[in-house]
Design a protein around this motif. Sequence first.
Motif, mmCIF file in Angstrom:
data_model
loop_
_atom_site.group_PDB
_atom_site.id
_atom_site.type_symbol
_atom_site.label_atom_id
_atom_site.label_comp_id
_atom_site.label_asym_id
_atom_site.label_seq_id
_atom_site.Cartn_x
_atom_site.Cartn_y
_atom_site.Cartn_z
ATOM 1 N N GLU A 157 -7.577 -4.558 -2.366
ATOM 2 C CA GLU A 157 -6.807 -4.487 -1.299
ATOM 3 C C GLU A 157 -5.281 -5.185 -1.161
ATOM 4 O OE1 GLU A 157 -6.270 -3.919 2.795
ATOM 5 O OE2 GLU A 157 -7.660 -2.870 1.417
ATOM 6 N N ASN A 158 -5.296 -6.178 -1.848
ATOM 7 C CA ASN A 158 -3.923 -7.089 -2.000
ATOM 8 C C ASN A 158 -2.990 -6.378 -2.604
ATOM 9 O OD1 ASN A 158 -5.042 -9.236 -0.581
ATOM 10 N ND2 ASN A 158 -5.850 -10.466 -2.300
ATOM 11 N N LYS A 159 -3.454 -5.535 -3.711
ATOM 12 C CA LYS A 159 -2.582 -5.004 -4.568
ATOM 13 C C LYS A 159 -1.979 -3.469 -3.710
ATOM 14 C CE LYS A 159 -2.162 -2.222 -8.726
ATOM 15 N NZ LYS A 159 -1.504 -1.234 -8.095
ATOM 16 N N ARG A 160 -2.996 -2.959 -3.001
ATOM 17 C CA ARG A 160 -2.276 -2.035 -2.231
ATOM 18 C C ARG A 160 -1.503 -2.410 -1.046
ATOM 19 N NH1 ARG A 160 -3.287 -0.036 2.911
ATOM 20 N NH2 ARG A 160 -4.425 -1.589 3.504
ATOM 21 N N LYS A 161 -1.666 -3.547 -0.180
ATOM 22 C CA LYS A 161 -0.607 -4.219 0.681
ATOM 23 C C LYS A 161 0.627 -4.440 0.197
ATOM 24 C CE LYS A 161 -4.162 -6.117 3.508
ATOM 25 N NZ LYS A 161 -4.748 -7.313 4.062
ATOM 26 N N LEU A 162 0.644 -4.856 -1.213
ATOM 27 C CA LEU A 162 1.736 -5.230 -2.005
ATOM 28 C C LEU A 162 2.611 -3.868 -2.600
ATOM 29 C CD1 LEU A 162 0.815 -8.464 -4.272
ATOM 30 C CD2 LEU A 162 2.214 -8.437 -2.319
ATOM 31 N N ASP A 163 1.673 -2.876 -2.904
ATOM 32 C CA ASP A 163 2.538 -1.650 -3.277
ATOM 33 C C ASP A 163 3.099 -1.311 -1.811
ATOM 34 O OD1 ASP A 163 1.513 -1.892 -6.019
ATOM 35 O OD2 ASP A 163 0.055 -0.803 -5.734
ATOM 36 N N LYS A 200 8.423 -0.120 0.761
ATOM 37 C CA LYS A 200 9.320 -0.349 1.920
ATOM 38 C C LYS A 200 10.685 -0.877 1.401
ATOM 39 C CE LYS A 200 6.005 -0.429 5.473
ATOM 40 N NZ LYS A 200 5.275 -1.313 6.841
ATOM 41 N N LEU A 201 10.368 -2.140 0.569
ATOM 42 C CA LEU A 201 11.540 -2.562 0.076
ATOM 43 C C LEU A 201 12.370 -1.663 -0.603
ATOM 44 C CD1 LEU A 201 10.259 -6.269 -1.129
ATOM 45 C CD2 LEU A 201 12.083 -5.828 0.283
ATOM 46 N N LYS A 202 11.872 -0.920 -1.474
ATOM 47 C CA LYS A 202 12.744 0.034 -2.280
ATOM 48 C C LYS A 202 13.318 1.066 -1.524
ATOM 49 C CE LYS A 202 11.029 1.650 -5.986
ATOM 50 N NZ LYS A 202 10.284 2.721 -7.088
ATOM 51 N N GLY A 253 14.381 0.832 1.348
ATOM 52 C CA GLY A 253 15.073 0.182 2.655
ATOM 53 C C GLY A 253 14.626 0.064 3.960
ATOM 54 N N THR A 254 13.273 0.531 4.295
ATOM 55 C CA THR A 254 12.678 0.545 5.405
ATOM 56 C C THR A 254 12.133 -0.796 5.778
ATOM 57 O OG1 THR A 254 10.771 1.562 4.549
ATOM 58 C CG2 THR A 254 12.472 2.963 5.394
ATOM 59 N N ALA A 255 12.150 -1.679 4.954
ATOM 60 C CA ALA A 255 11.681 -3.185 5.207
ATOM 61 C C ALA A 255 12.337 -3.900 6.448
ATOM 62 C CB ALA A 255 11.303 -3.985 4.213
ATOM 63 N N LYS A 256 11.454 -4.563 7.120
ATOM 64 C CA LYS A 256 12.053 -5.336 8.121
ATOM 65 C C LYS A 256 12.396 -6.733 7.921
ATOM 66 C CE LYS A 256 12.894 -6.008 13.077
ATOM 67 N NZ LYS A 256 14.234 -6.445 13.058
#
Length: 77
Positions: free
Chosen positions: A39-45, A50-52, A54-57
């Motif tokens: 679950e943690n891996k899925r969230k990090l992925d 999003k970072l890659k 450019g949609t991360a807030k």
Amino acid sequence: MEAIRLEFQPEIKAKILELLSSFSSDELKIVQEDPDFDENKRKLDIAYAKLKSGTAKFYTLEEVDVILEETISKYEN
């Protein structure tokens, strides 16, 4: 030391542990995996994607301070 992740059927766990117990603690250390690993891996992925893309807030420290103060004041009473 190196680390590997093994996936196996539950019925062979005893055999695997018996084999691994033949090694000394200097040679081998058995580390229990975090039960929330997948679950943690899925969230990090998702966060990395999003970072890659450019949609991360992102927030400044001042914005985070305001958000935290508002949240704390909501639950103080």
